[in-house]
Design a protein around this motif. Structure first.
Motif, PDB file in Angstrom:
ATOM      1  N   GLY A  82       1.074  -1.437   0.196  1.00  0.00           N
ATOM      2  CA  GLY A  82      -0.275  -0.179  -0.346  1.00  0.00           C
ATOM      3  C   GLY A  82       0.766   0.768   0.210  1.00  0.00           C
ATOM      4  O   GLY A  82       1.854   1.370  -0.868  1.00  0.00           O
ATOM      5  N   PRO A  83       0.132   2.593   0.460  1.00  0.00           N
ATOM      6  CA  PRO A  83       1.372   3.931   1.024  1.00  0.00           C
ATOM      7  C   PRO A  83       2.581   3.422   1.606  1.00  0.00           C
ATOM      8  O   PRO A  83       3.506   4.058   1.605  1.00  0.00           O
ATOM      9  N   LEU A  84       3.065   2.559   2.539  1.00  0.00           N
ATOM     10  CA  LEU A  84       3.920   1.590   3.633  1.00  0.00           C
ATOM     11  C   LEU A  84       4.658   1.071   3.170  1.00  0.00           C
ATOM     12  O   LEU A  84       5.017   0.250   1.541  1.00  0.00           O
ATOM     13  N   MET A  85       6.222   2.070   2.853  1.00  0.00           N
ATOM     14  CA  MET A  85       7.526   1.428   2.004  1.00  0.00           C
ATOM     15  C   MET A  85       8.432   0.502   3.744  1.00  0.00           C
ATOM     16  O   MET A  85       8.641   1.810   4.426  1.00  0.00           O
ATOM     17  N   VAL A  86       9.857   0.094   3.473  1.00  0.00           N
ATOM     18  CA  VAL A  86      10.741  -0.086   4.637  1.00  0.00           C
ATOM     19  C   VAL A  86      11.403  -0.448   3.538  1.00  0.00           C
ATOM     20  O   VAL A  86      11.795  -1.099   2.301  1.00  0.00           O
ATOM     21  N   MET A  87      13.004  -0.200   3.823  1.00  0.00           N
ATOM     22  CA  MET A  87      14.543  -0.607   3.789  1.00  0.00           C
ATOM     23  C   MET A  87      15.480  -1.076   4.021  1.00  0.00           C
ATOM     24  O   MET A  87      14.859  -0.902   5.089  1.00  0.00           O
ATOM     25  N   ALA A  88      16.110  -2.038   3.456  1.00  0.00           N
ATOM     26  CA  ALA A  88      16.934  -2.177   4.132  1.00  0.00           C
ATOM     27  C   ALA A  88      18.196  -2.090   2.883  1.00  0.00           C
ATOM     28  O   ALA A  88      18.285  -3.479   1.703  1.00  0.00           O
ATOM     29  N   GLU A  89      19.745  -1.839   3.388  1.00  0.00           N
ATOM     30  CA  GLU A  89      20.482  -1.495   2.592  1.00  0.00           C
ATOM     31  C   GLU A  89      21.526  -1.922   2.640  1.00  0.00           C
ATOM     32  O   GLU A  89      21.914  -1.726   3.980  1.00  0.00           O
ATOM     33  N   VAL A  90      23.070  -1.700   1.840  1.00  0.00           N
ATOM     34  CA  VAL A  90      23.991  -2.211   2.190  1.00  0.00           C
ATOM     35  C   VAL A  90      24.969  -1.454   0.861  1.00  0.00           C
ATOM     36  O   VAL A  90      24.707  -1.675  -0.357  1.00  0.00           O
ATOM     37  N   GLY A  91      26.125  -0.763   1.087  1.00  0.00           N
ATOM     38  CA  GLY A  91      26.827  -0.089   0.187  1.00  0.00           C
ATOM     39  C   GLY A  91      28.410   0.401   0.971  1.00  0.00           C
ATOM     40  O   GLY A  91      28.643   0.419   1.989  1.00  0.00           O
ATOM     41  N   ILE A  92      28.549   0.914  -0.053  1.00  0.00           N
ATOM     42  CA  ILE A  92      30.736   1.776  -0.241  1.00  0.00           C
ATOM     43  C   ILE A  92      29.934   3.258  -0.316  1.00  0.00           C
ATOM     44  O   ILE A  92      28.608   3.301  -0.569  1.00  0.00           O
ATOM     45  N   ASN A  93      31.025   4.200   0.780  1.00  0.00           N
ATOM     46  CA  ASN A  93      30.688   5.252   0.098  1.00  0.00           C
ATOM     47  C   ASN A  93      32.620   5.237  -0.224  1.00  0.00           C
ATOM     48  O   ASN A  93      32.781   4.977   0.241  1.00  0.00           O
ATOM     49  N   THR A  94      32.127   7.051  -0.835  1.00  0.00           N
ATOM     50  CA  THR A  94      33.569   7.549  -1.248  1.00  0.00           C
ATOM     51  C   THR A  94      33.364   8.873  -0.758  1.00  0.00           C
ATOM     52  O   THR A  94      32.139  10.045  -0.314  1.00  0.00           O
ATOM     53  N   LEU A  95      34.319   9.443   0.105  1.00  0.00           N
ATOM     54  CA  LEU A  95      34.251  10.702   0.291  1.00  0.00           C
ATOM     55  C   LEU A  95      35.578  11.382  -0.687  1.00  0.00           C
ATOM     56  O   LEU A  95      36.838  11.664  -0.789  1.00  0.00           O
ATOM     57  N   TYR A  96      35.016  13.077  -0.924  1.00  0.00           N
ATOM     58  CA  TYR A  96      35.250  13.860  -1.899  1.00  0.00           C
ATOM     59  C   TYR A  96      36.077  15.387  -0.026  1.00  0.00           C
ATOM     60  O   TYR A  96      35.082  15.676  -0.024  1.00  0.00           O
ATOM     61  N   VAL A  97      37.048  15.545  -0.363  1.00  0.00           N
ATOM     62  CA  VAL A  97      37.658  16.273   0.504  1.00  0.00           C
ATOM     63  C   VAL A  97      37.745  17.850   0.028  1.00  0.00           C
ATOM     64  O   VAL A  97      38.951  17.399  -1.129  1.00  0.00           O
ATOM     65  N   TYR A  98      37.367  18.531   0.401  1.00  0.00           N
ATOM     66  CA  TYR A  98      37.988  20.011   0.010  1.00  0.00           C
ATOM     67  C   TYR A  98      39.192  20.015  -0.412  1.00  0.00           C
ATOM     68  O   TYR A  98      40.030  19.412   0.564  1.00  0.00           O
ATOM     69  N   GLU A  99      39.988  20.758  -1.743  1.00  0.00           N
ATOM     70  CA  GLU A  99      40.854  20.359  -1.900  1.00  0.00           C
ATOM     71  C   GLU A  99      42.472  19.591  -1.067  1.00  0.00           C
ATOM     72  O   GLU A  99      43.573  19.990  -1.210  1.00  0.00           O
ATOM     73  N   GLN A 100      41.737  18.226  -1.508  1.00  0.00           N
ATOM     74  CA  GLN A 100      41.858  16.977  -0.646  1.00  0.00           C
ATOM     75  C   GLN A 100      44.209  17.196  -1.450  1.00  0.00           C
ATOM     76  O   GLN A 100      43.735  16.743  -2.464  1.00  0.00           O
ATOM     77  N   SER A 101      44.591  16.419  -0.746  1.00  0.00           N
ATOM     78  CA  SER A 101      45.923  15.513  -1.561  1.00  0.00           C
ATOM     79  C   SER A 101      45.802  14.439  -1.195  1.00  0.00           C
ATOM     80  O   SER A 101      45.153  13.946  -1.014  1.00  0.00           O
ATOM     81  N   GLU A 102      46.685  14.452  -2.106  1.00  0.00           N
ATOM     82  CA  GLU A 102      46.869  12.810  -2.459  1.00  0.00           C
ATOM     83  C   GLU A 102      47.072  11.785  -0.561  1.00  0.00           C
ATOM     84  O   GLU A 102      46.265  10.491  -0.668  1.00  0.00           O
ATOM     85  N   ASP A 103      47.992  12.541  -0.099  1.00  0.00           N
ATOM     86  CA  ASP A 103      47.554  11.324   1.645  1.00  0.00           C
ATOM     87  C   ASP A 103      46.696  11.335   2.119  1.00  0.00           C
ATOM     88  O   ASP A 103      46.092  11.307   3.113  1.00  0.00           O
ATOM     89  N   GLU A 104      45.348  12.680   1.781  1.00  0.00           N
ATOM     90  CA  GLU A 104      44.784  13.171   2.462  1.00  0.00           C
ATOM     91  C   GLU A 104      43.289  11.833   1.779  1.00  0.00           C
ATOM     92  O   GLU A 104      41.926  12.360   2.423  1.00  0.00           O
ATOM     93  N   GLN A 105      43.481  10.964   0.294  1.00  0.00           N
ATOM     94  CA  GLN A 105      42.061  10.045  -0.091  1.00  0.00           C
ATOM     95  C   GLN A 105      41.942   9.211   0.115  1.00  0.00           C
ATOM     96  O   GLN A 105      42.583   8.390   1.055  1.00  0.00           O
ATOM     97  N   SER A 106      40.834   8.698   1.177  1.00  0.00           N
ATOM     98  CA  SER A 106      40.579   7.579   1.582  1.00  0.00           C
ATOM     99  C   SER A 106      40.079   6.719   0.423  1.00  0.00           C
ATOM    100  O   SER A 106      39.190   6.513  -0.484  1.00  0.00           O
ATOM    101  N   GLU A 107      40.305   5.522   1.221  1.00  0.00           N
ATOM    102  CA  GLU A 107      39.704   4.210   0.882  1.00  0.00           C
ATOM    103  C   GLU A 107      38.591   4.415   0.364  1.00  0.00           C
ATOM    104  O   GLU A 107      37.322   5.018   0.939  1.00  0.00           O
ATOM    105  N   LEU A 108      37.245   3.051   0.014  1.00  0.00           N
ATOM    106  CA  LEU A 108      35.982   3.073  -0.272  1.00  0.00           C
ATOM    107  C   LEU A 108      35.415   2.805   0.867  1.00  0.00           C
ATOM    108  O   LEU A 108      35.935   1.806   1.742  1.00  0.00           O
TER     109      LEU A 108
END
Length: 203
Positions: free
Chosen positions: A110-136
Motif C-alpha cells: 500500500g502506501p507503506l515502504m520499508v528499506m534495508a541496504e548495504v553499500g559503499i561510500n566515497t569521501l571527497y575532501v575540499y582541496e584534498q591532497s593525495e595523502d588525504e584521499q580515503s579508501e572506499l
C-alpha cells in the motif's frame, strides 16, 4: 541455439525489469548531529543537505545514491582512525562531500515502504591532497516511509564508516565483551550515524 535462447531470455528479463521499475529523485535534510564533537548546536549551521536518487524494480529490489554536503567537523569524525592499541588519529578537518551507493530491498505494501541496504561510500575532501584521499568506506542503511501518488517521504538512518576495516572492527568491538572497546565502538557508531528525512518525486 542455446545461446540464442539465453540472449532472448536476458533481453526479456531486462525489459521486464524496466516495466516494473520506478525512478525517484529527491532532497533530504539531516538535523544537527549534537553528539559529534565540533557541532555548533545551531540548526541552520549544523543541518546537512543531501541529494537522492533511487531505482526500485520488481517490487522488492532497490538501489540508491545519496550525496551529502559535509561540514568540516563531520568530515573529521568520518576520517578519524583508531589502531589496534586504541590510539586515535584525528581526521581531516575540511568540508567535503559524502557519496553513498547502496543496494538492498524496499518492499511496498500500500502506501507503506520499508528499506534495508548495504553499500559503499566515497569521501571527497575540499582541496584534498593525495595523502588525504580515503579508501572506499562501508555503510548500512535502514528506513521507512510513505508513498502518495508521485511523491514519497522517507526516513532513513545510515551508519557510515570511512573504510570496510573500520566498519568490521567497530562491529566486532561492539560485541567483544570488553567494556572499554564496546564504549568506544558505541561512540564511533554515534559519531557516524546520519538520520535523514527525504522528500522524493517518482517517475
Amino acid at each position: 541455439m542455446n545461446k540464442k535462447i539465453l540472449i532472448i531470455l536476458a533481453i526479456l528479463l531486462l525489459f521486464t525489469g524496466f516495466a516494473f521499475a520506478e525512478l525517484e529523485l529527491g532532497v533530504g535534510i539531516t538535523p544537527p548531529l549534537e553528539d559529534v564533537e565540533g557541532a555548533t548546536g545551531d540548526f541552520g549551521q549544523d543541518m546537512l543537505i543531501s541529494f537522492h536518487g533511487g531505482y526500485s524494480f520488481w517490487w522488492l529490489f532497490y538501489a540508491s545514491w545519496d550525496a551529502y554536503v559535509m561540514p568540516a567537523y563531520l568530515m573529521s569524525a568520518l576520517t578519524e582512525t583508531i589502531d589496534d592499541s586504541g590510539n586515535v588519529s584525528p581526521g581531516v578537518y575540511k568540508p567535503g562531500f559524502l557519496n553513498m551507493f547502496d543496494v538492498g530491498i524496499r518492499p511496498r505494501i500500500g502506501p507503506l515502504m520499508v528499506m534495508a541496504e548495504v553499500g559503499i561510500n566515497t569521501l571527497y575532501v575540499y582541496e584534498q591532497s593525495e595523502d588525504e584521499q580515503s579508501e572506499l568506506g562501508g555503510n548500512i542503511r535502514v528506513g521507512a516511509g510513505l508513498h502518495f501518488n508521485h511523491i514519497s517521504i522517507m526516513g532513513t538512518v545510515s551508519s557510515v564508516f570511512s573504510s570496510f576495516d573500520s566498519m568490521t572492527n567497530t562491529l566486532e568491538d561492539l560485541g567483544s565483551g570488553d567494556a572499554w572497546l564496546e564504549e568506544k565502538a558505541q561512540e564511533k557508531i554515534m559519531e557516524t550515524l546520519i538520520p535523514t528525512i527525504t522528500v522524493n518525486l517518482w517517475f
